[in-house]
Design a protein around this motif. Structure first.
Motif, PDB file in Angstrom:
ATOM      1  N   HIS A 101       0.835  -1.212   0.000  1.00  0.00           N
ATOM      2  CA  HIS A 101       0.000   0.000   0.000  1.00  0.00           C
ATOM      3  C   HIS A 101       0.869   1.261   0.000  1.00  0.00           C
ATOM      4  O   HIS A 101       0.640   2.174  -0.800  1.00  0.00           O
ATOM      5  N   LYS A 102       1.867   1.279   0.868  1.00  0.00           N
ATOM      6  CA  LYS A 102       2.770   2.436   0.980  1.00  0.00           C
ATOM      7  C   LYS A 102       3.504   2.710  -0.337  1.00  0.00           C
ATOM      8  O   LYS A 102       3.769   3.861  -0.684  1.00  0.00           O
ATOM      9  N   ASN A 103       3.792   1.645  -1.098  1.00  0.00           N
ATOM     10  CA  ASN A 103       4.520   1.779  -2.355  1.00  0.00           C
ATOM     11  C   ASN A 103       3.605   1.840  -3.578  1.00  0.00           C
ATOM     12  O   ASN A 103       4.062   1.635  -4.707  1.00  0.00           O
ATOM     13  N   ASN A 104       2.328   2.114  -3.317  1.00  0.00           N
ATOM     14  CA  ASN A 104       1.333   2.327  -4.380  1.00  0.00           C
ATOM     15  C   ASN A 104       1.192   1.156  -5.350  1.00  0.00           C
ATOM     16  O   ASN A 104       0.953   1.351  -6.543  1.00  0.00           O
ATOM     17  N   ILE A 105       1.353  -0.045  -4.839  1.00  0.00           N
ATOM     18  CA  ILE A 105       1.104  -1.251  -5.632  1.00  0.00           C
ATOM     19  C   ILE A 105      -0.392  -1.542  -5.501  1.00  0.00           C
ATOM     20  O   ILE A 105      -0.887  -1.687  -4.381  1.00  0.00           O
ATOM     21  N   PRO A 106      -1.136  -1.612  -6.586  1.00  0.00           N
ATOM     22  CA  PRO A 106      -2.569  -1.880  -6.478  1.00  0.00           C
ATOM     23  C   PRO A 106      -2.827  -3.257  -5.851  1.00  0.00           C
ATOM     24  O   PRO A 106      -2.286  -4.266  -6.311  1.00  0.00           O
ATOM     25  N   ILE A 107      -3.627  -3.254  -4.784  1.00  0.00           N
ATOM     26  CA  ILE A 107      -3.949  -4.499  -4.098  1.00  0.00           C
ATOM     27  C   ILE A 107      -5.459  -4.674  -4.000  1.00  0.00           C
ATOM     28  O   ILE A 107      -6.204  -3.701  -3.933  1.00  0.00           O
ATOM     29  N   GLY A 108      -5.861  -5.943  -4.006  1.00  0.00           N
ATOM     30  CA  GLY A 108      -7.274  -6.265  -3.866  1.00  0.00           C
ATOM     31  C   GLY A 108      -7.432  -7.527  -3.037  1.00  0.00           C
ATOM     32  O   GLY A 108      -6.500  -8.324  -2.908  1.00  0.00           O
ATOM     33  N   LEU A 109      -8.630  -7.679  -2.491  1.00  0.00           N
ATOM     34  CA  LEU A 109      -8.962  -8.846  -1.690  1.00  0.00           C
ATOM     35  C   LEU A 109      -9.851  -9.761  -2.514  1.00  0.00           C
ATOM     36  O   LEU A 109     -10.817  -9.301  -3.137  1.00  0.00           O
ATOM     37  N   ALA A 110      -9.552 -11.055  -2.521  1.00  0.00           N
ATOM     38  CA  ALA A 110     -10.348 -12.053  -3.244  1.00  0.00           C
ATOM     39  C   ALA A 110     -10.603 -13.212  -2.289  1.00  0.00           C
ATOM     40  O   ALA A 110      -9.842 -14.165  -2.233  1.00  0.00           O
ATOM     41  N   THR A 111     -11.682 -13.093  -1.505  1.00  0.00           N
ATOM     42  CA  THR A 111     -12.003 -14.113  -0.513  1.00  0.00           C
ATOM     43  C   THR A 111     -13.272 -14.858  -0.895  1.00  0.00           C
ATOM     44  O   THR A 111     -14.210 -14.263  -1.425  1.00  0.00           O
ATOM     45  N   SER A 112     -13.312 -16.128  -0.603  1.00  0.00           N
ATOM     46  CA  SER A 112     -14.525 -16.919  -0.841  1.00  0.00           C
ATOM     47  C   SER A 112     -15.585 -16.646   0.218  1.00  0.00           C
ATOM     48  O   SER A 112     -16.716 -17.084   0.090  1.00  0.00           O
ATOM     49  N   SER A 113     -15.220 -15.922   1.254  1.00  0.00           N
ATOM     50  CA  SER A 113     -16.168 -15.601   2.318  1.00  0.00           C
ATOM     51  C   SER A 113     -17.323 -14.758   1.799  1.00  0.00           C
ATOM     52  O   SER A 113     -17.179 -14.027   0.818  1.00  0.00           O
ATOM     53  N   SER A 114     -18.434 -14.828   2.520  1.00  0.00           N
ATOM     54  CA  SER A 114     -19.569 -13.954   2.222  1.00  0.00           C
ATOM     55  C   SER A 114     -19.304 -12.581   2.834  1.00  0.00           C
ATOM     56  O   SER A 114     -18.417 -12.431   3.687  1.00  0.00           O
ATOM     57  N   LYS A 115     -20.061 -11.595   2.422  1.00  0.00           N
ATOM     58  CA  LYS A 115     -19.930 -10.246   2.992  1.00  0.00           C
ATOM     59  C   LYS A 115     -20.196 -10.291   4.490  1.00  0.00           C
ATOM     60  O   LYS A 115     -19.479  -9.675   5.276  1.00  0.00           O
ATOM     61  N   GLN A 127     -10.357  -3.422  11.027  1.00  0.00           N
ATOM     62  CA  GLN A 127     -10.881  -2.459  10.056  1.00  0.00           C
ATOM     63  C   GLN A 127      -9.781  -1.647   9.397  1.00  0.00           C
ATOM     64  O   GLN A 127      -9.809  -1.429   8.187  1.00  0.00           O
ATOM     65  N   LYS A 128      -8.819  -1.210  10.163  1.00  0.00           N
ATOM     66  CA  LYS A 128      -7.741  -0.379   9.615  1.00  0.00           C
ATOM     67  C   LYS A 128      -6.947  -1.144   8.550  1.00  0.00           C
ATOM     68  O   LYS A 128      -6.691  -0.622   7.462  1.00  0.00           O
ATOM     69  N   LEU A 129      -6.570  -2.370   8.843  1.00  0.00           N
ATOM     70  CA  LEU A 129      -5.804  -3.166   7.885  1.00  0.00           C
ATOM     71  C   LEU A 129      -6.611  -3.401   6.606  1.00  0.00           C
ATOM     72  O   LEU A 129      -6.108  -3.195   5.502  1.00  0.00           O
ATOM     73  N   PHE A 130      -7.855  -3.793   6.732  1.00  0.00           N
ATOM     74  CA  PHE A 130      -8.649  -4.121   5.549  1.00  0.00           C
ATOM     75  C   PHE A 130      -9.114  -2.881   4.785  1.00  0.00           C
ATOM     76  O   PHE A 130      -9.501  -2.984   3.624  1.00  0.00           O
ATOM     77  N   SER A 131      -9.015  -1.718   5.422  1.00  0.00           N
ATOM     78  CA  SER A 131      -9.324  -0.474   4.696  1.00  0.00           C
ATOM     79  C   SER A 131      -8.255  -0.176   3.644  1.00  0.00           C
ATOM     80  O   SER A 131      -8.481   0.632   2.739  1.00  0.00           O
ATOM     81  N   LEU A 132      -7.106  -0.827   3.730  1.00  0.00           N
ATOM     82  CA  LEU A 132      -6.042  -0.637   2.747  1.00  0.00           C
ATOM     83  C   LEU A 132      -6.372  -1.307   1.412  1.00  0.00           C
ATOM     84  O   LEU A 132      -5.713  -1.045   0.409  1.00  0.00           O
ATOM     85  N   PHE A 133      -7.376  -2.177   1.410  1.00  0.00           N
ATOM     86  CA  PHE A 133      -7.812  -2.842   0.177  1.00  0.00           C
ATOM     87  C   PHE A 133      -8.944  -2.029  -0.450  1.00  0.00           C
ATOM     88  O   PHE A 133     -10.081  -2.103   0.010  1.00  0.00           O
ATOM     89  N   PRO A 134      -8.660  -1.283  -1.510  1.00  0.00           N
ATOM     90  CA  PRO A 134      -9.731  -0.505  -2.127  1.00  0.00           C
ATOM     91  C   PRO A 134     -10.704  -1.379  -2.929  1.00  0.00           C
ATOM     92  O   PRO A 134     -11.832  -0.968  -3.181  1.00  0.00           O
ATOM     93  N   TYR A 135     -10.278  -2.565  -3.294  1.00  0.00           N
ATOM     94  CA  TYR A 135     -11.114  -3.453  -4.119  1.00  0.00           C
ATOM     95  C   TYR A 135     -11.246  -4.788  -3.404  1.00  0.00           C
ATOM     96  O   TYR A 135     -10.250  -5.451  -3.112  1.00  0.00           O
ATOM     97  N   LYS A 136     -12.503  -5.155  -3.117  1.00  0.00           N
ATOM     98  CA  LYS A 136     -12.774  -6.385  -2.376  1.00  0.00           C
ATOM     99  C   LYS A 136     -13.794  -7.217  -3.133  1.00  0.00           C
ATOM    100  O   LYS A 136     -14.802  -6.701  -3.604  1.00  0.00           O
ATOM    101  N   THR A 137     -13.524  -8.515  -3.197  1.00  0.00           N
ATOM    102  CA  THR A 137     -14.453  -9.462  -3.800  1.00  0.00           C
ATOM    103  C   THR A 137     -14.743 -10.537  -2.760  1.00  0.00           C
ATOM    104  O   THR A 137     -13.827 -11.193  -2.280  1.00  0.00           O
TER     105      THR A 137
END
Length: 181
Positions: A101-115, A127-137
């Motif tokens: 995140h600090k080095n501006n590498i685009p990151i996303g979350l891809a979990t099989s979990s439900s919302k 919450q703070k850690l997962f707020s670093l993922f702008p894209y979540k699936t």
């Protein structure tokens, strides 16, 4: 063998970022024990990365439980409400995510979990850690994810959420499940 240029990173969550694979084991064993059955490691391996409806069907069938897959899901939810809020970040995960995140590498979350499951796992302590993922699936809740792992659906859907629409071959995926390879 040549290496492809990696421009984006996708992370699985359960068992990779959070210790929830241990919590799933406890929850499923709590349920299956009531029916005189054992939730084995071999069964666990078959389920890793599956969506919730797939998981419940496999467990009910494999252990010949006297309940429906939907009843298994309902019993699981009760267990998850107790266990998931106490999930812990696994060693090294926070440091890597923060570094990317600090080095501006685009990151996303891809979990099989439900919302719903994602919220139970992250809202109390992470919450703070997962707020670093702008894209979540969240595969079990996202209608675009038709099939669970080992099918690549979740990763293709997750990669398409990046605004610059990278070629999936440009995405590095961090995944712990054998089914997720």
């Amino acid at each position: 063998m040549g290496f492809k240029n990696v421009t984006h990173v996708l992370f699985d969550m359960d068992g990779l970022i959070l210790n929830t694979e241990d919590l799933y084991t406890i929850a499923y064993q709590n349920i299956t024990t009531r029916y005189g059955k054992e939730y084995t490691f071999d069964l666990k391996i078959r389920l890793m990365g599956a969506q919730s409806h797939e998981t419940s069907q496999i467990i009910v069938d494999a252990l010949q439980l006297p309940i429906t897959p939907q009843e298994f899901i309902e019993e699981s939810k009760k267990q998850f409400e107790i266990l998931f809020p106490n999930s812990q970040v696994l060693p090294g995960a926070k440091r890597l995510i923060e570094h990317l995140h600090k080095n501006n590498i685009p990151i996303g979350l891809a979990t099989s979990s439900s919302k719903e499951s994602y919220e139970l796992k992250t809202s109390k302590n992470h919450q703070k850690l997962f707020s670093l993922f702008p894209y979540k699936t969240m595969g079990s809740s996202d209608p675009a994810v038709k099939r669970g792992k080992p099918h690549p659906d979740i990763f293709l859907v997750a990669a398409a959420k990046f605004p610059d629409k990278p070629n999936p071959e440009q995405c590095l995926v961090f995944e712990d499940a054998i089914n997720g390879r």
